[in-house]
Enzyme design. Sequence first.
Site, mmCIF file in Angstrom:
data_model
loop_
_atom_site.group_PDB
_atom_site.id
_atom_site.type_symbol
_atom_site.label_atom_id
_atom_site.label_comp_id
_atom_site.label_asym_id
_atom_site.label_seq_id
_atom_site.Cartn_x
_atom_site.Cartn_y
_atom_site.Cartn_z
ATOM 1 N N ASP A 33 0.842 -1.203 0.000
ATOM 2 C CA ASP A 33 0.000 0.000 0.000
ATOM 3 C C ASP A 33 0.874 1.248 0.000
ATOM 4 O O ASP A 33 2.072 1.187 0.261
ATOM 5 C CB ASP A 33 -0.869 0.013 1.265
ATOM 6 C CG ASP A 33 -2.020 -0.969 1.163
ATOM 7 O OD1 ASP A 33 -2.355 -1.358 0.046
ATOM 8 O OD2 ASP A 33 -2.575 -1.325 2.223
ATOM 9 N N LYS A 55 -0.607 3.155 -6.037
ATOM 10 C CA LYS A 55 -0.348 4.086 -7.146
ATOM 11 C C LYS A 55 -0.615 3.474 -8.526
ATOM 12 O O LYS A 55 -0.746 4.194 -9.496
ATOM 13 C CB LYS A 55 1.129 4.510 -7.098
ATOM 14 C CG LYS A 55 1.456 5.357 -5.898
ATOM 15 C CD LYS A 55 2.554 6.353 -6.228
ATOM 16 C CE LYS A 55 2.907 7.189 -5.007
ATOM 17 N NZ LYS A 55 4.207 6.870 -4.469
ATOM 18 N N MET A 166 -7.592 8.200 9.989
ATOM 19 C CA MET A 166 -8.216 8.763 8.774
ATOM 20 C C MET A 166 -9.159 9.914 9.131
ATOM 21 O O MET A 166 -10.234 10.054 8.540
ATOM 22 C CB MET A 166 -8.993 7.665 8.019
ATOM 23 C CG MET A 166 -8.104 6.548 7.519
ATOM 24 S SD MET A 166 -9.026 5.195 6.772
ATOM 25 C CE MET A 166 -9.540 4.281 8.210
HETATM 26 C C1 LIG Z 1 -6.282 2.933 6.038
HETATM 27 S S1 LIG Z 1 -5.766 3.320 7.664
HETATM 28 C C2 LIG Z 1 -4.596 2.036 7.925
HETATM 29 C C3 LIG Z 1 -4.260 1.810 9.370
HETATM 30 C C4 LIG Z 1 -3.187 0.746 9.570
HETATM 31 N N1 LIG Z 1 -3.669 -0.539 9.201
HETATM 32 C C5 LIG Z 1 -2.672 0.705 11.007
HETATM 33 O O1 LIG Z 1 -2.913 -0.263 11.727
HETATM 34 O O2 LIG Z 1 -1.978 1.650 11.396
HETATM 35 C C6 LIG Z 1 -4.755 4.730 7.342
HETATM 36 C C7 LIG Z 1 -4.715 5.682 8.525
HETATM 37 O O3 LIG Z 1 -3.883 5.152 9.543
HETATM 38 C C8 LIG Z 1 -3.163 6.206 10.170
HETATM 39 N N2 LIG Z 1 -1.736 5.987 9.929
HETATM 40 C C9 LIG Z 1 -1.173 4.956 9.282
HETATM 41 N N3 LIG Z 1 0.170 5.038 9.323
HETATM 42 C C10 LIG Z 1 0.467 6.144 10.018
HETATM 43 C C11 LIG Z 1 1.678 6.768 10.440
HETATM 44 N N4 LIG Z 1 2.874 6.268 10.135
HETATM 45 N N5 LIG Z 1 1.588 7.897 11.167
HETATM 46 C C12 LIG Z 1 0.399 8.415 11.516
HETATM 47 N N6 LIG Z 1 -0.776 7.882 11.148
HETATM 48 C C13 LIG Z 1 -0.745 6.755 10.423
HETATM 49 C C14 LIG Z 1 -3.670 7.508 9.573
HETATM 50 O O4 LIG Z 1 -4.776 7.937 10.352
HETATM 51 C C15 LIG Z 1 -4.120 7.037 8.205
HETATM 52 O O5 LIG Z 1 -5.076 7.924 7.644
#
Ligand SMILES: C[S@@+](CC[C@H](N)C(=O)[O-])C[C@H]1O[C@@H](n2cnc3c(N)ncnc32)[C@H](O)[C@@H]1O
Length: 243
Positions: A33, A55, A166
């Site tokens: 992803d 992408k 998100m």
């Molecule tokens: C589709 S969700 C995926 C979450 C992922 N599976 C997890 O457990 O972290 C995407 C959201 O996770 C959060 N997110 C994921 N990686 C991040 C990071 N490195 N720093 C801050 N927020 C993050 C943000 O809120 C982002 O919009």
Amino acid sequence: MTVHLVGAGPGDPQLLTLRAARLLERAQVVVHDRLVSREILQLVGPLARVIDVGKTPGLSHSQSRINELLVSLAREHEVVVRLKGGDPFVFGRGGEECEALHAAGVAVQVVPGITSALAGPLLAGVPVTHRGLSHGVTIVTGTTVHGAGIDFRALANADITLVVLMGVRRRAILAAELQEAGLSPETAVAVIERASPPQQRTVRCRLGDLADAKVTSPAVIMIGAVASLELNGERDTAIAMGA
Ligand SMILES: C[S@@+](CC[C@H](N)C(=O)[O-])C[C@H]1O[C@@H](n2cnc3c(N)ncnc32)[C@H](O)[C@@H]1O
């Protein structure tokens, strides 16, 4: 033929599980992803094919096309890694991919990852629970699913930490709804952008100011009394990360 559904954690390769790191070395194909960091992709073996479905035209945002791709890759290769940011089963659509692979007769092995929902606050020095301040944590999405809204009355509880993934784009609505449901505008908020040093940034404010906070995605929004704590400063965080 097995698809390994692997959590990549928040971004720092040192926060991968050993199983995840070994699978990245062995994989013939890695399907990842948008949120998987460049540093983690550098651990993929030199002969492996790497496909960025965040992408690739026609694949980004199309879960059914991604499911089809995984099934066809599994039929051609022994070790396919489906790599997802954080944990595959926390807002990662990992469950849907499992169901699609099982339906096609493909074996799946799931490898947990450290979710940004918990790692983000921790890396910013904020415990999601803390004796006397918060006796629980609720993790929710800031987006709506199929038009269904979040029940803010159930979430507006000053004794429970709220962690929103998100949620950056809709933060004004989130803040307004939580206040309308009873949370004080003085409630502490910490927004952790791009969790994992060195690019990590933490913005702190009050719920009443969240709408105007200058923050960008990806970010974890945490709301509750614990958000005013900072138990490890920048220096301690760097040491804890081995930097
Ligand atoms: C589709 S969700 C995926 C979450 C992922 N599976 C997890 O457990 O972290 C995407 C959201 O996770 C959060 N997110 C994921 N990686 C991040 C990071 N490195 N720093 C801050 N927020 C993050 C943000 O809120 C982002 O919009």
